[in-house]
Scaffold this active site. Sequence first.
Site, PDB file in Angstrom:
ATOM      1  N   CYS A   2       0.739  -1.165  -0.099  1.00  0.00           N
ATOM      2  CA  CYS A   2      -0.014   0.164  -0.037  1.00  0.00           C
ATOM      3  C   CYS A   2       0.829   1.171   0.084  1.00  0.00           C
ATOM      4  O   CYS A   2       2.109   1.434   0.534  1.00  0.00           O
ATOM      5  CB  CYS A   2      -0.970   0.086   1.102  1.00  0.00           C
ATOM      6  N   LYS A 590       7.020  -3.916  -4.782  1.00  0.00           N
ATOM      7  CA  LYS A 590       8.433  -3.664  -4.843  1.00  0.00           C
ATOM      8  C   LYS A 590       8.914  -3.340  -3.142  1.00  0.00           C
ATOM      9  O   LYS A 590       9.881  -3.594  -2.987  1.00  0.00           O
ATOM     10  CB  LYS A 590       8.613  -2.214  -5.378  1.00  0.00           C
TER      11      LYS A 590
END
Length: 595
Positions: A2, A590
């Site tokens: 998030c 990532k």
Amino acid sequence: MCGIFGIITLKPRAIGRDLVAGGKRLSYRGYDSVGCAVISNGNIDLRKDVGKIDEVSKTLNFSEMHGDMGVMQLRWATFGAPSKRNAQPHLDCNGDMVGAHNGNIVNTPQLMEQFIREGHTIRSTNDGELCIHAVEKYYDKGHGMVESIRKAYDDLKGDYAFIIFSNREKRLYAVKKGSGLVIGIGKDEMYCSSDLPSILPLTKKIVFIKDGEIASLSYKEVKLFRISDGREIEAKIVKYRESPEYAKKGGYEHFMLKEIHEQPVVAEDLVELLDDSKYVDKFLDVMRGSDKVFLVGCGSSYHACLVGSYYFGNIAKKTVIPVVAPQFISQYGHTVDDKTCVVLVSQSGETKDVLNALNYAKGKTDKILGVMNVIGSTLMNSSKVYLPLAAGYEVSVPATKTFLNQCIMFLYLAKKMRGESCEDMRKVSNLIKKTVNSTDGACRKIAAYLKKWDELYSLGYGSTHGIAKEAALKIKEITYSHCEGMYSSEFKHGPLSAVRRGYPVLFISSPKDVDVMVSHINEVTCRGGRAIVIAEQSESILKNASELIQLPHSNDYIAPILATIPAQLIAYYMSTGRGINPDFPRNLSKTITVD
Ligand code: M6R
């Protein structure tokens, strides 16, 4: 994982456009839903849905959203399936307060039950919604926003950051507990985001927030409060000089390919930085003065720790123990004392498993060293001494240039620790360039063969063990095929039974280990398997391998670094050959900011 991005401005305007741009700069983190909320004339306009930011923002017309405060959230599902109602931001019961979080509220089931019992209107199964109700609970009893957030902080267990605001006051609030949060000071506006690079295109005036601090923002001032006692503390403004290299593919089809091609330049930058840095000696002094040294990381960064451990052991004769971050506490936690050095290695500097290890170690030793790429990250701010990877912004989810620079960094440090000259490290950049150019064609060809297989192995020995594991991770991550990376000697202890006609096995060898590798290669080829070897040219490899992807001549320590490049290219071409976008592989992010 998030990401949150907030803006507060002097005058109402179409802030939706800037929120979308900010959200896009966080999209490298991986997400499945998108939402945007702004306040306009005291009304909250909230729009959200499952999907990619380009689609959702177009369908729901985010860029027309007008107001003077707003938040954008990209959600990577943990609590609650990806759905419109679980997408963030969330409203409080009456719809006059809105906010969004990043991280994990680990007591979600208990809190959810409690809030329902207390009569709150809960609209989702997502933990982000609980942050809003936790604040609302106290705010509605008449506490101010800062006080309400302080109280909510004790109720919300886990690591997170959130942004929240109400239509009853023109201030935007943010709190940090374990997840990244940075403030940017603009002209008549303020920004607040999960990471620094997403703010830098808007302003270079930054305030870093620490865990346990609340930021209260108006369009012209940042006030910081300490959670522990509610006292206001000084908000130190850091002027950032570096301009981030922004997300442009520069003519390449994917960021991953661009980043592979950037490796000669970033390797050169790193060696220059290390040559000039006074922190190299300080870093090494801490390592030298310790009885035990751990190299701690996850995923690719852990693989670099394996390579680093080899370099420190073989070159500097210093034993350093590589350990995958989530295992550090359970396996070695009890051995950590004030003579233990813990080197935490991370591209992002925000990986939760790494930060857990960091926080644990901090209570027992002050010998905490950091190696990270993202400047301003939590790891950087928490290390006694840190060394940056100087790889520039890495957009693609698969780590490429940052992994390579981690290996280069460890080789450099091991040589320095040994008292050797690092002069030859200046040649590495050119060798990398040669490798990228000379192996590309062979990698395309071999990838065309490999993409037909749903399983393969990648084997290394000695210095190339970590590289073989990294090659396997790259292949798994972006091709969705299974590839196991292991020590080549271990292959005969079971996995050899998989070999049949044409079965592909990737071998990665340094010049020193060619003889033993040739023996392992023959175990595969004599059973009909196909041995694809990444190594320097040698007569015995030519005679025994099914294929050779030839590395330029270097030495036993630089060869593993060079061997990484064909492995990256093979994974890249396999991925694109299967029609996958390697930059954003499914389910991945990532920066992994959850346990
Ligand atoms: O930011 P970090 O280096 O701490 O991230 C650790 C891993 O999540 C990361 O290396 C991951 O394995 C890569 N995406 C693999 O390419």
